[in-house]
Design an enzyme around this catalytic site. Structure first.
Site, short mmCIF file in Angstrom:
data_model
loop_
_atom_site.label_atom_id
_atom_site.label_comp_id
_atom_site.label_asym_id
_atom_site.label_seq_id
_atom_site.Cartn_x
_atom_site.Cartn_y
_atom_site.Cartn_z
N THR A 158 0.58 -0.88 0.03
CA THR A 158 0.17 -0.12 -0.24
C THR A 158 0.95 1.29 0.23
O THR A 158 1.77 1.88 0.97
CB THR A 158 -0.91 0.23 0.95
N GLY B 162 -8.30 -0.54 14.53
CA GLY B 162 -6.70 -0.25 14.76
C GLY B 162 -5.92 -1.23 13.92
O GLY B 162 -7.07 -1.18 12.90
N CYS C 79 -3.18 -1.38 8.90
CA CYS C 79 -3.59 -0.58 8.17
C CYS C 79 -4.88 0.55 7.93
O CYS C 79 -4.27 1.81 7.58
CB CYS C 79 -4.51 -1.67 7.19
N ALA D 3 -20.74 -0.54 15.66
CA ALA D 3 -20.12 0.14 16.55
C ALA D 3 -19.41 -0.60 17.96
O ALA D 3 -19.51 -1.92 18.52
CB ALA D 3 -21.47 1.06 17.12
N GLY D 4 -19.07 0.16 18.09
CA GLY D 4 -17.59 -0.12 19.42
C GLY D 4 -16.35 0.38 19.63
O GLY D 4 -16.31 1.70 19.33
N PHE E 226 -5.65 -6.54 -0.74
CA PHE E 226 -7.21 -6.37 0.21
C PHE E 226 -6.86 -7.30 1.33
O PHE E 226 -7.99 -7.15 1.58
CB PHE E 226 -8.17 -6.31 -0.92
N LEU E 227 -5.99 -8.16 1.44
CA LEU E 227 -6.28 -9.69 2.56
C LEU E 227 -6.49 -8.68 4.00
O LEU E 227 -6.22 -7.66 4.13
CB LEU E 227 -4.61 -9.88 2.51
C1 UDX Z 1 -7.98 -4.42 6.79
C2 UDX Z 1 -8.90 -4.20 5.32
O1 UDX Z 1 -9.89 -4.09 5.52
C3 UDX Z 1 -7.94 -4.73 4.65
O2 UDX Z 1 -8.70 -4.67 2.77
C4 UDX Z 1 -6.69 -4.56 4.28
O3 UDX Z 1 -6.44 -5.26 2.76
C5 UDX Z 1 -5.83 -4.22 5.93
O4 UDX Z 1 -7.16 -3.37 6.11
P1 UDX Z 1 -7.55 -5.83 8.51
O5 UDX Z 1 -7.01 -4.52 8.71
O6 UDX Z 1 -7.07 -6.88 8.62
O7 UDX Z 1 -8.00 -5.07 7.27
O8 UDX Z 1 -8.77 -6.04 9.40
P2 UDX Z 1 -10.55 -4.97 9.58
O9 UDX Z 1 -10.66 -6.40 9.19
O10 UDX Z 1 -10.96 -4.27 8.20
O11 UDX Z 1 -10.67 -4.70 10.80
C6 UDX Z 1 -10.30 -3.08 10.95
C7 UDX Z 1 -10.19 -2.96 12.31
O12 UDX Z 1 -12.15 -2.28 12.77
C8 UDX Z 1 -10.38 -4.11 13.30
O13 UDX Z 1 -10.04 -3.53 14.51
C9 UDX Z 1 -11.86 -3.87 13.34
O14 UDX Z 1 -11.87 -4.16 15.17
C10 UDX Z 1 -12.44 -2.67 13.35
N1 UDX Z 1 -13.93 -3.26 12.94
C11 UDX Z 1 -14.47 -3.29 11.45
C12 UDX Z 1 -15.06 -2.16 13.76
O15 UDX Z 1 -14.79 -1.52 14.30
N2 UDX Z 1 -16.73 -2.43 12.87
C13 UDX Z 1 -17.09 -3.22 12.35
O16 UDX Z 1 -17.91 -2.79 12.02
C14 UDX Z 1 -15.58 -3.96 11.73
#
Ligand code: UDX
Length: 437
Positions: free
Chosen positions: A122, A261, A264, A256-257, A153-154
């Site tokens: 990225t 973090g 990425c 929500a929460g 995008f993983l």
């Molecule tokens: C993200 C992108 O989804 C992915 O496509 C990219 O390649 C890398 O960044 P990732 O960091 O693995 O992936 O986590 P993700 O599943 O996107 O969750 C990110 C954060 O958002 C987590 O802390 C998760 O707890 C939080 N989250 C997610 C929420 O607080 N609420 C939600 O509804 C969804």
């Protein structure tokens, strides 16, 4: 095909193992000797479901090997995937692209016949064009050393699945010859129906940061709504369910929460704002600063709610924390809201006992002064308050009776809106969450 993968961290290790499993011959380049040796033994240096099996299969088949030599990389094949990290710079919001620059500078002098370097990292928009010029300049093959940008995008926790079954394949290029090569390479995924978008470098780079900015926006949107719900007596989970039935909005990423973090989302939106500033379009991206601010505020709200729940002062309060990873199915604590809140509570005078099914060790390295327990129940011994901050499935199976005689006070805060608050309340607990009735 014979391919190489430069940089075997999260992205590279998964890509290398998955591509070898699909039948390609893969050489992984990793400069960190400890990481390289672990991977060569079939050991994944972080927790990612299914990856170790895949890696072991690929190493055992002989189709995946590792090296630290660019000479070997260039001799091995002509399709090189660049998977190095682009972390946030320590003193700035910008992304640090030095690993990308170093990889191009290290590899290019060995490219003496036509080759394609495929960037998956990225990067700030504009990097690919700069790297393409650098590659052509440094490679003995000149303009026959080509570059394509193919963002990844993983998601952590689903890395293997996302690599083998991508939602889309985006290819940014300047030279049409690279399209054919990459279409051949990705044929198994394309045949399964993965859509392909072929575009220019800048669009390919932007797709990735725009996707992460959109996801971050969705999460901060619902978290901002949760704050409104709290002062109006509304319920953010019902609100999200109702919003999600609108197909234009969708229910995913509306949980929500305590906020987002990881390695990425936070750094990508900051780097995006920074880059927009350099490009003179900062005003168009200012909203992302608010998205970041709303997200940061959720962590602070945990500390406020916890303080109120233990009677107004944290000094001497015993707090159990369930979860340290930034999300379940990961041991990653980078920019983890759970660990941030635990740390703040500890620094404010509370005695904090953390338990995470996978991330105790990674959390301990970052925050050695917190106490770490061996089980969710152990973390609760003598606790005045239990905080649920990472929604691992095992926390949902804990019942109030499991904590009878364990906690000092039956108080629970659900930072992920994943527990059945009514069940806890019926058992006599004081149970709270963000944005819930
Ligand atoms: C993200 C992108 O989804 C992915 O496509 C990219 O390649 C890398 O960044 P990732 O960091 O693995 O992936 O986590 P993700 O599943 O996107 O969750 C990110 C954060 O958002 C987590 O802390 C998760 O707890 C939080 N989250 C997610 C929420 O607080 N609420 C939600 O509804 C969804």
């Amino acid at each position: 095909m014979r391919i190489t993968v430069i940089g075997c961290g999260y992205l590279g290790a998964t890509h290398a193992a998955a591509m070898a499993d699909l039948g390609h011959e893969v050489l992984g380049m990793e400069i960190d000797p400890a990481k390289r040796e672990a991977l060569a033994r079939g050991e994944v240096p972080f927790y990612e479901p299914h990856l170790e099996d895949l890696l072991q299969r690929s190493v055992a088949s002989g189709r995946l090997r590792f090296t630290d030599s660019y000479a070997e990389v260039s001799a091995f094949g002509d399709l090189h995937f660049l998977c190095v990290g682009t972390p946030q710079q320590p003193e700035s919001m910008a992304a640090d692209v030095s690993q990308v620059e170093n990889a191009i500078a290290g590899l290019a002098p060995y490219l003496d016949r036509p080759a394609v370097v495929v960037g998956k990292s990225t990067v700030p928009v504009g990097t690919a064009e700069r790297m393409a010029s650098r590659l052509a300049e440094l490679a003995p093959a000149g303009a026959e050393a080509m570059l394509a940008w193919n963002p990844e995008f993983l998601r952590e926790g689903f890395a293997v699945q996302d690599t083998l079954h991508p939602d889309r394949i985006v290819i940014g290029l300047q030279d049409g010859r690279t399209e054919k090569l990459l279409r051949d390479f990705y044929a198994p995924m394309i045949d399964q129906g993965a859509p392909v978008v072929v575009t220019d470098y800048a669009t390919a780079e932007l797709v990735k940061v725009a996707a992460n900015a959109f996801l971050a926006t969705k999460i901060s949107f619902i978290n901002a709504m949760a704050e409104v719900c709290e002062v109006t007596g509304a319920d953010v989970v019902d609100l999200a369910d109702a919003l999600g039935h609108d197909a234009r909005i969708g229910r995913r990423f509306l949980n929500a929460g305590i906020g987002f973090g990881g390695g990425c989302l936070p750094k990508d939106i900051r780097a995006f704002v920074h880059r927009a500033g350099q490009l003179g379009v900062e005003d168009a991206m200012t909203f992302l600063r608010h998205i970041d601010g709303v997200n940061q505020r959720q962590r602070e709200r945990v500390v406020h709610v916890a303080t109120a729940m233990v009677g107004g002062t944290l000094i001497g309060a015993r707090i159990a924390v369930w979860g340290a990873a930034f999300k379940p199915d990961s041991d990653d604590v980078r920019d983890s809201p759970a660990l941030w809140a635990s740390g703040q509570l500890h620094l404010s005078g509370a005695q904090v006992q953390v338990y995470d099914p996978r991330a105790n060790d990674t959390a301990r390295r970052v925050f050695p002064t917190l106490s770490y327990a061996d089980s969710a129940v152990d973390a609760c011994r003598g606790a005045d308050l239990v905080l649920h901050l990472t929604e691992w499935p095992e926390f949902r199976s804990i019942t109030p009776s499991d904590l009878d005689g364990v906690v000092a006070q039956p108080r629970l805060f659900d930072g992920r809106n994943a527990l059945d608050l009514d069940a806890w309340r019926s058992a006599g607990w004081t149970a709270r969450a963000l944005g819930r009735r």
